[in-house]
Write a protein that holds these residues in place. Structure first.
Motif, PDB file in Angstrom:
ATOM      1  N   GLU A  40       9.430  -3.167  -1.845  1.00 50.77           N
ATOM      2  CA  GLU A  40       9.189  -3.975  -0.641  1.00 50.77           C
ATOM      3  C   GLU A  40       7.900  -4.784  -0.768  1.00 50.77           C
ATOM      4  O   GLU A  40       7.859  -5.954  -0.384  1.00 50.77           O
ATOM      5  N   LEU A  41       6.848  -4.169  -1.314  1.00 50.83           N
ATOM      6  CA  LEU A  41       5.597  -4.903  -1.516  1.00 50.83           C
ATOM      7  C   LEU A  41       5.805  -6.102  -2.434  1.00 50.83           C
ATOM      8  O   LEU A  41       5.297  -7.202  -2.167  1.00 50.83           O
ATOM      9  N   LYS A  87       5.279   3.181   4.527  1.00 49.55           N
ATOM     10  CA  LYS A  87       3.931   3.728   4.374  1.00 49.55           C
ATOM     11  C   LYS A  87       3.702   4.866   5.371  1.00 49.55           C
ATOM     12  O   LYS A  87       3.136   5.906   5.023  1.00 49.55           O
ATOM     13  N   TYR A  90       8.711   1.594  -1.559  1.00 47.03           N
ATOM     14  CA  TYR A  90       7.488   0.956  -1.087  1.00 47.03           C
ATOM     15  C   TYR A  90       7.057  -0.150  -2.054  1.00 47.03           C
ATOM     16  O   TYR A  90       6.756  -1.273  -1.638  1.00 47.03           O
ATOM     17  N   SER A  91       7.069   0.154  -3.343  1.00 49.52           N
ATOM     18  CA  SER A  91       6.670  -0.855  -4.334  1.00 49.52           C
ATOM     19  C   SER A  91       7.650  -2.021  -4.367  1.00 49.52           C
ATOM     20  O   SER A  91       7.244  -3.177  -4.526  1.00 49.52           O
ATOM     21  N   VAL A 119       7.515  -2.385   4.672  1.00 51.21           N
ATOM     22  CA  VAL A 119       6.379  -1.787   3.957  1.00 51.21           C
ATOM     23  C   VAL A 119       5.610  -0.861   4.890  1.00 51.21           C
ATOM     24  O   VAL A 119       5.296   0.289   4.530  1.00 51.21           O
ATOM     25  N   GLN A 174       7.404  -7.032   5.358  1.00 48.23           N
ATOM     26  CA  GLN A 174       6.139  -6.344   5.612  1.00 48.23           C
ATOM     27  C   GLN A 174       6.332  -5.231   6.628  1.00 48.23           C
ATOM     28  O   GLN A 174       5.689  -4.177   6.532  1.00 48.23           O
TER      29      GLN A 174
END
Length: 59
Positions: free
Chosen positions: A17-18, A55, A14-15, A51, A48
């Motif tokens: 991709e962000l 999430k 996740y981090s 992400v 996004q």
């Protein structure tokens, strides 16, 4: 794989991709008005989506 380990790995992805979304958008802004800017913006949009999907899995 234990649940805690899975969540940890999902958070890591996740981090990543962000950060990629932020990088692609920054590059798009720097190249504003060019074809490359559109490519980076489109890539950021795709990232996004990643992400958002990760999430949902974390939640």
């Amino acid at each position: 794989m234990k649940k805690a380990e899975l969540i940890s790995k999902l958070n890591w992805f996740y981090s990543l991709e962000l950060n990629q979304v932020d990088l692609d958008m920054a590059q798009s802004r720097m190249l504003r008005g060019t074809y490359e800017s559109m490519v980076f913006e489109r890539t950021a949009w795709i990232e996004q989506e990643h992400v958002d999907n990760i999430k949902k899995e974390i939640i």
